[in-house]
Design a protein around this motif. Structure first.
Motif, PDB file in Angstrom:
ATOM      1  N   ILE A 116       0.850  -1.183   0.000  1.00  0.00           N
ATOM      2  CA  ILE A 116       0.000   0.000   0.000  1.00  0.00           C
ATOM      3  C   ILE A 116       0.886   1.233   0.000  1.00  0.00           C
ATOM      4  O   ILE A 116       1.702   1.424   0.898  1.00  0.00           O
ATOM      5  CB  ILE A 116      -0.940   0.001   1.222  1.00  0.00           C
ATOM      6  CG1 ILE A 116      -1.892  -1.196   1.132  1.00  0.00           C
ATOM      7  CG2 ILE A 116      -1.708   1.319   1.300  1.00  0.00           C
ATOM      8  CD1 ILE A 116      -2.709  -1.422   2.364  1.00  0.00           C
ATOM      9  N   GLU A 117       0.708   2.041  -1.030  1.00  0.00           N
ATOM     10  CA  GLU A 117       1.448   3.283  -1.175  1.00  0.00           C
ATOM     11  C   GLU A 117       0.504   4.432  -0.849  1.00  0.00           C
ATOM     12  O   GLU A 117      -0.554   4.578  -1.473  1.00  0.00           O
ATOM     13  CB  GLU A 117       1.948   3.396  -2.618  1.00  0.00           C
ATOM     14  CG  GLU A 117       2.605   4.698  -2.946  1.00  0.00           C
ATOM     15  CD  GLU A 117       2.835   4.855  -4.447  1.00  0.00           C
ATOM     16  OE1 GLU A 117       3.629   5.742  -4.791  1.00  0.00           O
ATOM     17  OE2 GLU A 117       2.231   4.137  -5.261  1.00  0.00           O
ATOM     18  N   LEU A 118       0.870   5.217   0.151  1.00  0.00           N
ATOM     19  CA  LEU A 118       0.048   6.366   0.518  1.00  0.00           C
ATOM     20  C   LEU A 118       0.286   7.524  -0.439  1.00  0.00           C
ATOM     21  O   LEU A 118       1.399   7.690  -0.965  1.00  0.00           O
ATOM     22  CB  LEU A 118       0.375   6.822   1.932  1.00  0.00           C
ATOM     23  CG  LEU A 118       0.044   5.825   3.035  1.00  0.00           C
ATOM     24  CD1 LEU A 118       0.670   6.266   4.348  1.00  0.00           C
ATOM     25  CD2 LEU A 118      -1.454   5.672   3.194  1.00  0.00           C
ATOM     26  N   GLU A 119      -0.755   8.316  -0.648  1.00  0.00           N
ATOM     27  CA  GLU A 119      -0.589   9.547  -1.415  1.00  0.00           C
ATOM     28  C   GLU A 119       0.473  10.392  -0.715  1.00  0.00           C
ATOM     29  O   GLU A 119       0.466  10.504   0.516  1.00  0.00           O
ATOM     30  CB  GLU A 119      -1.919  10.303  -1.457  1.00  0.00           C
ATOM     31  CG  GLU A 119      -1.831  11.610  -2.204  1.00  0.00           C
ATOM     32  CD  GLU A 119      -3.133  12.396  -2.158  1.00  0.00           C
ATOM     33  OE1 GLU A 119      -3.502  12.956  -3.193  1.00  0.00           O
ATOM     34  OE2 GLU A 119      -3.760  12.457  -1.082  1.00  0.00           O
ATOM     35  N   PRO A 120       1.418  10.968  -1.457  1.00  0.00           N
ATOM     36  CA  PRO A 120       2.503  11.720  -0.819  1.00  0.00           C
ATOM     37  C   PRO A 120       2.041  13.081  -0.282  1.00  0.00           C
ATOM     38  O   PRO A 120       2.205  14.105  -0.926  1.00  0.00           O
ATOM     39  CB  PRO A 120       3.541  11.867  -1.933  1.00  0.00           C
ATOM     40  CG  PRO A 120       2.757  11.744  -3.200  1.00  0.00           C
ATOM     41  CD  PRO A 120       1.575  10.867  -2.903  1.00  0.00           C
ATOM     42  N   THR A 121       1.449  13.052   0.902  1.00  0.00           N
ATOM     43  CA  THR A 121       0.979  14.270   1.559  1.00  0.00           C
ATOM     44  C   THR A 121       1.890  14.577   2.749  1.00  0.00           C
ATOM     45  O   THR A 121       2.894  13.904   2.962  1.00  0.00           O
ATOM     46  CB  THR A 121      -0.462  14.081   2.076  1.00  0.00           C
ATOM     47  OG1 THR A 121      -0.440  13.066   3.092  1.00  0.00           O
ATOM     48  CG2 THR A 121      -1.415  13.682   0.953  1.00  0.00           C
ATOM     49  N   ASP A 122       1.488  15.561   3.559  1.00  0.00           N
ATOM     50  CA  ASP A 122       2.254  15.870   4.760  1.00  0.00           C
ATOM     51  C   ASP A 122       1.712  15.133   5.992  1.00  0.00           C
ATOM     52  O   ASP A 122       2.117  15.418   7.115  1.00  0.00           O
ATOM     53  CB  ASP A 122       2.308  17.384   5.000  1.00  0.00           C
ATOM     54  CG  ASP A 122       0.934  17.997   5.224  1.00  0.00           C
ATOM     55  OD1 ASP A 122      -0.092  17.276   5.109  1.00  0.00           O
ATOM     56  OD2 ASP A 122       0.869  19.204   5.512  1.00  0.00           O
ATOM     57  N   HIS A 123       0.793  14.164   5.785  1.00  0.00           N
ATOM     58  CA  HIS A 123       0.328  13.360   6.915  1.00  0.00           C
ATOM     59  C   HIS A 123       1.537  12.608   7.486  1.00  0.00           C
ATOM     60  O   HIS A 123       2.362  12.089   6.727  1.00  0.00           O
ATOM     61  CB  HIS A 123      -0.757  12.367   6.474  1.00  0.00           C
ATOM     62  CG  HIS A 123      -1.396  11.668   7.632  1.00  0.00           C
ATOM     63  ND1 HIS A 123      -0.779  10.631   8.294  1.00  0.00           N
ATOM     64  CD2 HIS A 123      -2.572  11.880   8.269  1.00  0.00           C
ATOM     65  CE1 HIS A 123      -1.555  10.227   9.288  1.00  0.00           C
ATOM     66  NE2 HIS A 123      -2.660  10.978   9.285  1.00  0.00           N
ATOM     67  N   ARG A 130       7.674   7.756   3.168  1.00  0.00           N
ATOM     68  CA  ARG A 130       8.605   8.342   2.185  1.00  0.00           C
ATOM     69  C   ARG A 130      10.034   8.414   2.692  1.00  0.00           C
ATOM     70  O   ARG A 130      10.973   8.093   1.972  1.00  0.00           O
ATOM     71  CB  ARG A 130       8.156   9.758   1.799  1.00  0.00           C
ATOM     72  CG  ARG A 130       7.127   9.829   0.734  1.00  0.00           C
ATOM     73  CD  ARG A 130       7.001  11.223   0.132  1.00  0.00           C
ATOM     74  NE  ARG A 130       6.958  12.321   1.067  1.00  0.00           N
ATOM     75  CZ  ARG A 130       5.866  12.738   1.702  1.00  0.00           C
ATOM     76  NH1 ARG A 130       4.715  12.129   1.523  1.00  0.00           N
ATOM     77  NH2 ARG A 130       5.916  13.769   2.526  1.00  0.00           N
ATOM     78  N   VAL A 131      10.214   8.876   3.948  1.00  0.00           N
ATOM     79  CA  VAL A 131      11.572   9.173   4.422  1.00  0.00           C
ATOM     80  C   VAL A 131      12.145   8.116   5.360  1.00  0.00           C
ATOM     81  O   VAL A 131      13.333   8.111   5.620  1.00  0.00           O
ATOM     82  CB  VAL A 131      11.659  10.563   5.090  1.00  0.00           C
ATOM     83  CG1 VAL A 131      11.187  11.645   4.142  1.00  0.00           C
ATOM     84  CG2 VAL A 131      10.878  10.618   6.383  1.00  0.00           C
ATOM     85  N   GLY A 132      11.279   7.239   5.868  1.00  0.00           N
ATOM     86  CA  GLY A 132      11.744   6.201   6.778  1.00  0.00           C
ATOM     87  C   GLY A 132      11.661   6.647   8.229  1.00  0.00           C
ATOM     88  O   GLY A 132      11.337   7.802   8.531  1.00  0.00           O
ATOM     89  N   ILE A 133      11.934   5.692   9.120  1.00  0.00           N
ATOM     90  CA  ILE A 133      11.917   5.949  10.554  1.00  0.00           C
ATOM     91  C   ILE A 133      13.166   5.361  11.189  1.00  0.00           C
ATOM     92  O   ILE A 133      13.805   4.483  10.626  1.00  0.00           O
ATOM     93  CB  ILE A 133      10.649   5.373  11.240  1.00  0.00           C
ATOM     94  CG1 ILE A 133      10.533   3.856  11.009  1.00  0.00           C
ATOM     95  CG2 ILE A 133       9.404   6.094  10.760  1.00  0.00           C
ATOM     96  CD1 ILE A 133       9.360   3.197  11.740  1.00  0.00           C
ATOM     97  N   THR A 134      13.499   5.853  12.364  1.00  0.00           N
ATOM     98  CA  THR A 134      14.653   5.340  13.091  1.00  0.00           C
ATOM     99  C   THR A 134      14.235   4.124  13.920  1.00  0.00           C
ATOM    100  O   THR A 134      13.045   3.888  14.154  1.00  0.00           O
ATOM    101  CB  THR A 134      15.206   6.408  14.052  1.00  0.00           C
ATOM    102  OG1 THR A 134      14.181   6.704  15.023  1.00  0.00           O
ATOM    103  CG2 THR A 134      15.605   7.677  13.303  1.00  0.00           C
TER     104      THR A 134
END
Length: 154
Positions: A116-123, A130-134
């Motif tokens: 599932i690819e989310l729409e690239p919003t600021d949510h 998009r950017v990943g998590i630590t």
């Protein structure tokens, strides 16, 4: 490294015995009018080869649901174009709500859950995809889910 919802947000246990409803590990139909498929929102873990996954439900149109169901066990189904859908899993650690975020569901090879690819919003969830998590964020999510489960059961 993953969390999975057992049913779409709109599922009611009273639907379980209804002839026009279905809930399996991968698909859901409510009153022969609402159609859902389970897939994975994958979030890269920064500085590693690991991925954190949310197992969530996406609503699809009747046509896209039927097409996905027809191809469910068909080799090569991953060449299918993505299906538009709406996220129907509430991930309570995010604000604002994750309900009804726009998505694209990408079919993968037989035996693999769709991506599932989310729409690239600021949510915040879309940003994390998009950017990943630590790894610290992964621990924070796990602790939040664990404490949430404790408060729900006790």
């Amino acid at each position: 490294m993953n969390y999975s919802a057992t049913a779409p947000y709109v599922w009611d246990p009273n639907f379980a015995d209804a002839p026009d409803c279905l809930l399996s590990a991968d698909q859901c139909v409510i009153q022969a009018q609402h159609y859902f498929v389970k897939g994975l929102i994958e979030i890269p873990v920064i500085g590693s080869d690991e991925v954190f996954s949310w197992g969530v439900w996406v609503s699809l149109s009747r046509e896209n649901f039927s097409r996905a169901a027809d191809l469910w066990d068909t080799p090569g189904r991953e060449s299918e174009k993505p299906y538009f859908g709406w996220l129907t899993t509430e991930l309570t650690i995010y604000s604002p709500t994750t309900i009804n975020l726009k998505t694209n569901l990408h079919t993968r090879p037989v035996g693999e859950r769709p991506l599932i690819e989310l729409e690239p919003t600021d949510h915040p969830l879309a940003v994390e995809q998009r950017v990943g998590i630590t790894m610290d964020r992964v621990r924070e999510i796990a602790e939040s889910l664990l404490h949430g489960a404790r408060s729900e059961s006790g």
